[in-house]
Design an enzyme around this catalytic site. Sequence first.
Site, short mmCIF file in Angstrom:
data_model
loop_
_atom_site.label_atom_id
_atom_site.label_comp_id
_atom_site.label_asym_id
_atom_site.label_seq_id
_atom_site.Cartn_x
_atom_site.Cartn_y
_atom_site.Cartn_z
N ALA A 12 0.80 -1.23 0.00
CA ALA A 12 0.00 0.00 0.00
C ALA A 12 0.82 1.27 0.00
O ALA A 12 0.26 2.37 0.12
CB ALA A 12 -0.94 0.00 1.20
N ASP A 60 6.81 -8.97 4.60
CA ASP A 60 6.89 -9.66 3.31
C ASP A 60 5.70 -10.62 3.25
O ASP A 60 5.65 -11.59 4.01
CB ASP A 60 8.21 -10.42 3.21
CG ASP A 60 8.39 -11.13 1.87
OD1 ASP A 60 7.40 -11.29 1.12
OD2 ASP A 60 9.53 -11.55 1.58
N VAL A 61 4.75 -10.35 2.37
CA VAL A 61 3.52 -11.14 2.37
C VAL A 61 3.73 -12.59 1.95
O VAL A 61 2.85 -13.43 2.13
CB VAL A 61 2.45 -10.48 1.47
CG1 VAL A 61 1.95 -9.20 2.10
CG2 VAL A 61 2.97 -10.23 0.06
N ASN A 87 -2.97 -6.85 -2.79
CA ASN A 87 -2.53 -6.00 -3.90
C ASN A 87 -1.03 -6.10 -4.19
O ASN A 87 -0.61 -5.79 -5.29
CB ASN A 87 -2.89 -4.55 -3.58
CG ASN A 87 -2.14 -3.57 -4.46
OD1 ASN A 87 -2.49 -3.37 -5.61
ND2 ASN A 87 -1.09 -2.94 -3.93
N TYR A 158 3.68 -13.44 -14.98
CA TYR A 158 2.74 -12.58 -14.24
C TYR A 158 1.29 -12.95 -14.55
O TYR A 158 0.48 -13.13 -13.65
CB TYR A 158 2.99 -11.12 -14.61
CG TYR A 158 1.94 -10.16 -14.07
CD1 TYR A 158 1.99 -9.73 -12.75
CD2 TYR A 158 0.91 -9.70 -14.89
CE1 TYR A 158 1.03 -8.86 -12.25
CE2 TYR A 158 -0.05 -8.82 -14.40
CZ TYR A 158 0.00 -8.41 -13.09
OH TYR A 158 -0.95 -7.56 -12.60
#
Length: 252
Positions: A12, A60-61, A87, A158
């Site tokens: 974000a 870190d997702v 996101n 991607y």
Amino acid sequence: MSEERVVLVTGASRGLGREIAKKFGQAGYGVIVNYFKSEEKANEVVAEIGQDKAIAIKADVRDKKQVEAMVEEAISRFGKIDVAVNNALVNFEFNPVTQEKADNITWDKYQEQFEGSVKSALNIVQSVLPSMKENQYGRVINIGTNLFQDPVVPYHQYTTGKAALLGFTRNMAKELGTFGITVNMVSGGLLQTTDASKVTTPEVFQLIADTSALNRVTAPEDVAEMVAFLGSEAARAVTGQNITVDSGLTMN
């Protein structure tokens, strides 16, 4: 703060994530601004929303333990998480010149995007589920792409990762609906401009504008509006959907 809705937005600090966080902030939500590298920019987003309404948390997702620690800190501040927006974009730029071709792209490139798209979304969903189940309310919004409908440029790894994320979205929607949790995807076109698209050539943007129904390139603000809608009570009957926001470049 416990009476207000609370949103967690991953990635974000910049680009689309920044616009999403600001949009929810304007709507009165408590906002968790997740970032990985851009601490200064994340703090700028918090300042724009207001220190009493927002908090920046590094994680870190892709790392389950870091995500769990972030969610724990967020709940200690706000008391709950109502909305989670997946996101964050991991290690990718929309550069048609440097994109590897079919004859030389490696599986590692695909794996990197699967982890950035699906693994990170799984980490977030599993970490926020206890809060959402307890409240019998939740909104999960995953950020996709229109490229798997119309690969204007074949960004192989991607696009494939985001296509897998759509399957993840619909399976989660089916299982979690019984807890009052909706799960949807918002797929923008190539957005003008984010950090990931700053290397995109003008010719590609012009092609998109020329071939879209509205003859324009989609902006981050356009996608943020739809994400905010899906995070609201008004979208209570919408789940398992992929909603494309690309100025009519593709049509479902």
